[in-house]
Scaffold this active site. Structure first.
Site, PDB file in Angstrom:
ATOM      1  N   SER A 151       0.850  -1.194   0.000  1.00  0.00           N
ATOM      2  CA  SER A 151       0.000   0.000   0.000  1.00  0.00           C
ATOM      3  C   SER A 151       0.882   1.239   0.000  1.00  0.00           C
ATOM      4  CB  SER A 151      -0.899   0.009   1.246  1.00  0.00           C
ATOM      5  OG  SER A 151      -1.520   1.263   1.425  1.00  0.00           O
ATOM      6  N   TYR A 164      -1.274  -0.617  10.568  1.00  0.00           N
ATOM      7  CA  TYR A 164      -1.485  -0.915   9.146  1.00  0.00           C
ATOM      8  C   TYR A 164      -0.296  -0.435   8.318  1.00  0.00           C
ATOM      9  CZ  TYR A 164      -3.889  -1.459   4.686  1.00  0.00           C
ATOM     10  OH  TYR A 164      -4.242  -1.843   3.412  1.00  0.00           O
TER      11      TYR A 164
END
Length: 266
Positions: A151, A164
């Site tokens: 990501s 995350y």
């Protein structure tokens, strides 16, 4: 569709999940690789993985669904063993499984140790275990590719995205170590999507509310639209194929220029 008996891909997190937002990233990747001629093993904890396989079959592809947990060594071994028994080997691994929920959007002080551990278990240890047990089988076929879905949050620090972001940054580091240790027989790269329009079974927004939400997000992107899952799948297809034969250990950003635009704000 020209199926190649020598091309076999495992895609984790491959449940399709059509809803307002469209197919998932993993589902789109599985379908694209099947269209590229791979026989595909779809892995997911959710039953919707079977829908991915059904769609692939209707389009003339060949795939199986394994409802197993990539954080458990016994399950990972079963994934690899079943793949080899069914299709004769493995040439491509796509790690796409991920854990994220709004409730885990916390800084390092506020997030619980349990939430931290569980997220890293799925987002990082799952990738490690799949690589650990799939790499020997890829080597037996003469080589192949591994693509890890990361990501842009591995590269930036959004507020309250602590665990995350950490998990995604670690995925990119894992990608580089695998790329170094197993070249030239195995190339390993990661793909870093920005915001992607995906299906969300837990989304209680109406279709109109969803579209308005996407439009507001799109305003922040130079492309003035939100990424579609097939656009991530297209990059995975390229990295899995021979046309990317000299690309190894790289993190390919698919964010429509958002990171560049943000950098220019400083």
């Amino acid at each position: 569709m020209d199926k190649d008996k020598n091309k076999v891909a495992i895609v984790t997190g491959g449940a399709l999940g059509y809803m307002n937002g469209g197919p998932s990233i993993g589902g789109s990747i599985a379908m694209r690789l099947a269209n590229d001629g791979y026989r595909v093993v779809v892995v997911d904890l959710g039953e919707m993985g079977q829908r991915t396989v059904d769609v692939i079959g209707k389009n003339g592809g060949e795939a199986i669904f394994l409802q197993l947990d990539v954080t458990k060594t016994e399950d990972v071994r079963k994934i690899v063993e079943t793949t080899v028994d069914t299709f004769g080997g493995v040439t491509c691994l796509v790690n796409c499984v991920a854990r994220y929920s709004p409730g885990m959007a916390k800084n390092v002080v506020d997030i619980s140790e349990e939430e931290w551990d569980e997220t890293l278990k799925v987002n990082l240890t799952g990738y490690f275990l799949m690589a650990k047990y799939t790499i020997p089988e890829i080597l037996k076929t003469g080589g192949g590719t591994i693509i890890n879905i990361s990501s842009i949050e591995s590269d930036i620090a959004l507020p309250n995205f602590s665990v995350y972001s950490v998990s995604k940054g670690a995925i990119d580091a894992l990608t580089r170590t695998v790329a170094t240790d197993f070249a030239p027989l195995i190339r390993c790269n990661s793909v870093l999507p920005g915001f992607v329009k995906i299906a969300n079974s837990e989304n209680d927004r109406s279709e109109h509310e969803l579209e308005e939400w996407y439009q507001n997000i799109a305003k922040k992107y130079p492309m003035k639209r939100v990424c579609e899952t097939h656009e991530v799948a297209n990059v995975v297809s390229f990295l899995a194929g021979d046309e990317s034969s000299y690309i190894n250990g790289q993190s390919i950003v698919v964010d429509g220029g958002k990171g560049i635009a943000d950098a220019h704000e400083f």
